[in-house]
Design a protein around this motif. Structure first.
Motif, mmCIF file in Angstrom:
data_model
loop_
_atom_site.group_PDB
_atom_site.id
_atom_site.type_symbol
_atom_site.label_atom_id
_atom_site.label_comp_id
_atom_site.label_asym_id
_atom_site.label_seq_id
_atom_site.Cartn_x
_atom_site.Cartn_y
_atom_site.Cartn_z
ATOM 1 N N PRO A 14 0.805 -1.239 0.000
ATOM 2 C CA PRO A 14 0.000 0.000 0.000
ATOM 3 C C PRO A 14 0.830 1.276 0.000
ATOM 4 O O PRO A 14 0.302 2.348 -0.318
ATOM 5 C CB PRO A 14 -0.802 -0.122 1.307
ATOM 6 N N PHE A 15 2.101 1.206 0.358
ATOM 7 C CA PHE A 15 2.933 2.415 0.397
ATOM 8 C C PHE A 15 3.317 2.794 -1.024
ATOM 9 O O PHE A 15 3.981 2.035 -1.734
ATOM 10 C CB PHE A 15 4.185 2.157 1.243
ATOM 11 N N ASN A 16 2.904 3.983 -1.454
ATOM 12 C CA ASN A 16 3.115 4.385 -2.845
ATOM 13 C C ASN A 16 3.387 5.880 -2.896
ATOM 14 O O ASN A 16 2.511 6.700 -2.659
ATOM 15 C CB ASN A 16 1.879 4.036 -3.686
ATOM 16 N N THR A 17 4.638 6.224 -3.180
ATOM 17 C CA THR A 17 5.034 7.629 -3.307
ATOM 18 C C THR A 17 5.421 7.987 -4.733
ATOM 19 O O THR A 17 5.710 9.153 -5.005
ATOM 20 C CB THR A 17 6.226 7.925 -2.375
ATOM 21 N N GLY A 18 5.445 7.021 -5.616
ATOM 22 C CA GLY A 18 5.890 7.274 -6.974
ATOM 23 C C GLY A 18 7.349 6.950 -7.198
ATOM 24 O O GLY A 18 7.795 6.854 -8.348
ATOM 25 N N LEU A 19 8.120 6.799 -6.115
ATOM 26 C CA LEU A 19 9.524 6.413 -6.224
ATOM 27 C C LEU A 19 9.602 4.899 -6.063
ATOM 28 O O LEU A 19 9.421 4.376 -4.956
ATOM 29 C CB LEU A 19 10.366 7.119 -5.151
ATOM 30 N N GLU A 20 9.849 4.193 -7.134
ATOM 31 C CA GLU A 20 9.768 2.741 -7.116
ATOM 32 C C GLU A 20 10.753 2.116 -6.132
ATOM 33 O O GLU A 20 10.415 1.172 -5.413
ATOM 34 C CB GLU A 20 10.009 2.189 -8.529
ATOM 35 N N GLN A 21 11.975 2.632 -6.111
ATOM 36 C CA GLN A 21 12.978 2.058 -5.218
ATOM 37 C C GLN A 21 12.564 2.221 -3.755
ATOM 38 O O GLN A 21 12.657 1.272 -2.957
ATOM 39 C CB GLN A 21 14.331 2.743 -5.452
ATOM 40 N N LEU A 22 12.110 3.408 -3.373
ATOM 41 C CA LEU A 22 11.697 3.662 -1.998
ATOM 42 C C LEU A 22 10.444 2.875 -1.646
ATOM 43 O O LEU A 22 10.334 2.318 -0.539
ATOM 44 C CB LEU A 22 11.465 5.159 -1.794
ATOM 45 N N ASP A 23 9.479 2.831 -2.573
ATOM 46 C CA ASP A 23 8.241 2.090 -2.311
ATOM 47 C C ASP A 23 8.531 0.614 -2.066
ATOM 48 O O ASP A 23 7.973 0.005 -1.142
ATOM 49 C CB ASP A 23 7.278 2.236 -3.495
ATOM 50 N N PHE A 24 9.399 0.049 -2.876
ATOM 51 C CA PHE A 24 9.739 -1.369 -2.708
ATOM 52 C C PHE A 24 10.395 -1.601 -1.351
ATOM 53 O O PHE A 24 10.065 -2.561 -0.640
ATOM 54 C CB PHE A 24 10.681 -1.814 -3.834
ATOM 55 N N ALA A 25 11.328 -0.732 -0.956
ATOM 56 C CA ALA A 25 12.045 -0.922 0.304
ATOM 57 C C ALA A 25 11.110 -0.807 1.503
ATOM 58 O O ALA A 25 11.145 -1.638 2.419
ATOM 59 C CB ALA A 25 13.180 0.094 0.419
ATOM 60 N N VAL A 26 10.237 0.206 1.518
ATOM 61 C CA VAL A 26 9.336 0.400 2.662
ATOM 62 C C VAL A 26 8.321 -0.728 2.746
ATOM 63 O O VAL A 26 8.062 -1.279 3.834
ATOM 64 C CB VAL A 26 8.639 1.771 2.558
ATOM 65 N N ASN A 27 7.709 -1.093 1.629
ATOM 66 C CA ASN A 27 6.740 -2.191 1.641
ATOM 67 C C ASN A 27 7.395 -3.503 2.062
ATOM 68 O O ASN A 27 6.790 -4.310 2.771
ATOM 69 C CB ASN A 27 6.100 -2.350 0.255
ATOM 70 N N ALA A 28 8.635 -3.712 1.633
ATOM 71 C CA ALA A 28 9.329 -4.946 1.999
ATOM 72 C C ALA A 28 9.627 -4.979 3.497
ATOM 73 O O ALA A 28 9.412 -5.997 4.165
ATOM 74 C CB ALA A 28 10.628 -5.072 1.201
ATOM 75 N N LEU A 29 10.123 -3.874 4.044
ATOM 76 C CA LEU A 29 10.478 -3.840 5.463
ATOM 77 C C LEU A 29 9.251 -4.005 6.354
ATOM 78 O O LEU A 29 9.286 -4.725 7.360
ATOM 79 C CB LEU A 29 11.197 -2.533 5.788
ATOM 80 N N LEU A 30 8.164 -3.339 6.003
ATOM 81 C CA LEU A 30 6.965 -3.420 6.828
ATOM 82 C C LEU A 30 6.192 -4.717 6.618
ATOM 83 O O LEU A 30 5.226 -4.977 7.331
ATOM 84 C CB LEU A 30 6.050 -2.218 6.549
ATOM 85 N N SER A 31 6.595 -5.512 5.659
ATOM 86 C CA SER A 31 5.969 -6.825 5.475
ATOM 87 C C SER A 31 6.749 -7.928 6.169
ATOM 88 O O SER A 31 6.356 -9.090 6.100
ATOM 89 C CB SER A 31 5.848 -7.145 3.982
ATOM 90 N N MET A 32 7.862 -7.565 6.850
ATOM 91 C CA MET A 32 8.671 -8.557 7.567
ATOM 92 C C MET A 32 8.400 -8.456 9.060
ATOM 93 O O MET A 32 8.492 -7.378 9.655
ATOM 94 C CB MET A 32 10.162 -8.347 7.266
ATOM 95 N N ASN A 33 8.057 -9.575 9.664
ATOM 96 C CA ASN A 33 7.628 -9.599 11.064
ATOM 97 C C ASN A 33 8.704 -9.092 12.018
ATOM 98 O O ASN A 33 8.418 -8.337 12.952
ATOM 99 C CB ASN A 33 7.223 -11.025 11.451
#
Length: 738
Positions: A658-677
């Motif tokens: 759900p995290f979407n700022t338009g910056l693909e690299q940042l979006d991928f990193a934030v979504n990945a980190l917050l999807s890890m327990n």
């Protein structure tokens, strides 16, 4: 024992009938029977838990208000006739040793020059304590600790501490001399002034049992860690599109890197008997990167491309870990990392894979259920059985269970239990056009023992070499993920260092030694990234469980076992044999390993007050949010979910979160980190534990040694010192604990 002035003391000795008590000096008996007071038990418990007493001898005053929260100072004040400064004896609560004098403290005077009146006052106080002890067997005013309280015209409360039983050699001492036993009963200084190995260990930290026993203990130590060392590639490589030969190569590389990094950590890290290897901490982020959207439809060289991506991310994250350790920042961070942070974080590492464990093992329940049951029977029900003096069922629970069930599965395969008409065990290439075979594809793939062709394709001798998969690929998004993951791995290692020091050593390492260990772990992870294991290298948490079971905590044992791992890594057939383990069998073992990781993480709560509502709330909220928040991010399933197995869909959230700022690299990193327990759990626990008020004892603040104490105490030669040549080169690096 605290005493006031001579007149004040006489006033306190007045009885109810108004007569003064003038006893005849006699031999002092213990206030508490010896059977009810075992100093060795109390000391060992305090040494294990890091407990610091919050009780002081003055009414209404806590020790934390008067002294530093790390140590407990026990004072004996001897009031002089003309009034002088009272000497102080400072005793370490963890070790039971006297600390060296600091500042301008006055040394105790010799017994021959003490004032006779002061000795008489002390004798009268001791005899009065004996009479009160007879009246109150459990201590004055019902105090169960045997502390006698008296009131003296509102002057406060004075305590009379239990006096140990006088031994024969103590009777020969000059009158007025005080003898302090600095070692617990049955223990004493070891060779060279060091401590002897803790009771119950077969082999202490610096003992040399002989070359034959070193080999035996080394193999024993690493066989019990087989699950952590070899089963991670069985999950990762197939998900990366690798072949059976690739799996065997990665396993051999992992054995080689584990051996090299263990030796490096033993010589240049904390120097504790800890095994370095691929940790489950790196498995979840690796699966997130593997299932990135751009890699899903790759068909040509998919395995090599993803492996190079993982290598670049691991190298960048490991460089950050090196800087964290070598710069001294880890010493500052240690003030904020406590058991209440470590416990839920490590537990979340094991709980994160619940969606993978039994769903994979359930593909072949005739193998998985017996294996799980056998491991539990060996580790729980048969743990007390000793054969030739060895608890083999506790030590070899995992390798014994795997061997027995593997043989059982071989009989099922040879007997035709998994044969289907017109279907080949070469799954899935020969069966994709046959609907009947497709229904049995998973059964044959997960249950048969002859599916893997690794043994037939692997070379007999192969040397793992650097950059064997190609030049690493560096991307911002994956580098950010591994930097945060390396921080989680450091938190995991901090708890392991502290636990290991209590198991095998008399003192906890200094913050500088901990920083040095983290820095060396970062360097070892760089090697893992260069060689291409797919994960970083860190201290295995299961190593503590192995030390408890095997009772072997020798540095040379770990080093020799690491040398044997390096030797086995050159034999390609060894890696191929391990790669041919049926997948259902591997998933069943991992169910036990992940459960053990979660349990070992929660066991860290013993160093704090586990019954505290504050701690219960922090741990509970951290674990719940650590599981629930990633579930929110993982519900954004990718559009191409049909090509992913169901157990890998949660790790694809980084591309569709759900995290979407338009910056693909940042979006991928934030979504990945917050999807890890583990990342979410660490973040919540870290913030709550360092903002919610709580005492040091309640929080279980780790007690680290000080470098000056280790260098000044002749009875404790530093086991953490670097080898002489290396230490001479790094003599100015104080932040490394040299």
């Amino acid at each position: 024992m605290e005493t006031g002035s001579s007149s004040e003391f006489d006033e306190g000795l007045t009885l109810r009938n108004g007569k003064r008590h003038n006893p005849v000096p006699a031999r002092v008996e213990p206030f508490v029977p010896k059977t009810d007071h075992n100093p060795r038990e109390l000391r060992s418990w305090a040494k294990r838990t890091g407990f610091v007493s919050d009780y002081s001898g003055e009414a209404g005053t806590s020790a934390s208000e008067k002294f530093d929260g790390v140590g407990l100072n026990l004072e004996r004040n001897h009031e002089q006739k003309k009034g002088g400064t009272s000497p102080k004896i400072e005793i370490d609560p963890i070790l039971g040793r006297t600390r060296r004098d600091r500042g301008n403290e006055i040394q105790p005077e010799n017994g021959s020059t003490r004032d006779a009146a002061t000795r008489a006052d002390n004798e009268r106080a001791l005899n009065l304590g004996i009479e009160n002890q007879k009246k109150h067997p459990f201590g004055g005013n019902g105090n169960a600790n045997g502390v006698v309280n008296r009131e003296s015209n509102g002057h406060g409360t004075s305590t009379v501490a239990p006096v140990p039983e006088v031994k024969k050699e103590e009777e020969d001492m000059a009158e007025g001399d005080v003898k302090v036993n600095m070692y617990p009963e049955g223990e004493g200084p070891g060779e060279g002034g060091g401590w002897q190995r803790p009771p119950g260990l077969k082999c202490g930290l610096r003992e040399n049992p002989g070359f034959v026993l070193l080999i035996y203990y080394g193999l024993q130590h690493y066989l019990s860690l087989a699950g952590s060392l070899i089963f991670i590639p069985l999950i990762m490589v197939p998900a990366m599109g690798g072949t059976d030969k690739d799996t065997a190569t990665v396993i051999s590389t992992m054995l080689f890197v584990s051996g090299i990094t263990t030796i490096l950590h033993s010589y240049f890290g904390t120097r504790l008997p800890l095994v370095q290897g691929s940790s489950f901490v790196y498995l979840a982020p690796a699966l997130v990167i593997i299932n990135a959207q751009e890699y899903r439809n790759l068909t040509e060289h998919k395995f090599r491309h993803i492996m190079r991506e993982l290598q670049g991310a691991i190298i960048v994250g490991s460089i950050f870990q090196c800087i964290l350790g070598f710069s001294g920042l880890m010493s500052l961070l240690l003030r904020l990392i406590n058991p209440i942070v470590v416990a839920p974080t490590v537990a979340a590492v094991g709980l994160a894979f619940f969606s993978y464990g039994f769903p994979q093992a359930g593909n072949c329940i005739e193998i998985s259920i017996p294996l799980i049951a056998l491991v539990l029977i060996f580790t729980l029900y048969l743990r007390g059985i000793s054969i030739f003096g060895h608890h083999i069922f506790r030590i070899y629970a995992v390798p014994l269970s795997v061997t027995i069930i593997w043989i059982y599965a071989s009989f099922l395969t040879a007997g035709g239990a998994y044969n289907y008409k017109g279907c080949s065990p070469n799954i899935p290439s020969s069966n994709i056009l046959n609907d009947a075979c497709r229904r049995h594809a998973y059964t044959m793939k997960y249950c048969r023992t002859d599916v893997s062709n690794a043994l037939s394709t692997a070379a007999w001798v192969r040397f793992p070499y650097p950059l064997q998969w190609g030049i690493p690929i560096f991307h911002f998004r994956t580098s950010i993920i591994m930097i945060i993951v390396s921080l989680v791995a450091s938190v995991d290692s901090v708890g392991t260092y502290h636990t290991a020091s209590l198991r095998v050593n008399s003192r906890a390492p200094t913050p500088g030694v901990v920083g040095r260990g983290i820095a060396v772990e970062g360097f070892c992870s760089i090697l893992a990234g260069i060689w291409g294991t797919g994960t970083g290298s860190t201290t295995l948490t299961e190593n503590m469980h192995t030390i408890d079971i095997t009772k072997v905590a020798n540095r040379k044992v770990v080093e020799l076992g690491a040398a044997l791992l390096i030797l086995f890594s050159f034999l390609g057939k060894v890696g191929a044999l391990l790669a041919s383990i049926p997948l259902a069998l591997a998933a069943s073992v991992l169910c036990f390993m992940w459960a053990l990781t979660a349990a070992l993480g929660l066991s860290t709560l013993q160093y704090g007050q586990s019954s505290s509502f504050r701690n219960i709330t922090i741990v509970g909220v951290s674990l719940f949010l650590g599981l629930s928040v990633p579930a929110y991010f993982q519900q954004y399933q990718p559009v191409t979910a049909l090509i992913l197995p169901s157990y890998l869909i949660p790790y694809a959230a980084a591309s569709s979160g759900p995290f979407n700022t338009g910056l693909e690299q940042l979006d991928f990193a934030v979504n990945a980190l917050l999807s890890m327990n583990m990342v979410v759990t660490l973040l919540v626990a870290f913030i709550l534990d360092n903002t919610v008020p709580g005492s040091r004892q309640e929080r279980g603040v780790y007690v680290w040694s000080r470098a000056e104490d280790l260098s000044a105490d002749p009875s404790s030669p530093s086991e953490y010192s670097l080898p002489k040549k290396v230490g001479w080169c790094c003599c100015r690096a104080k932040c490394l604990g040299v």
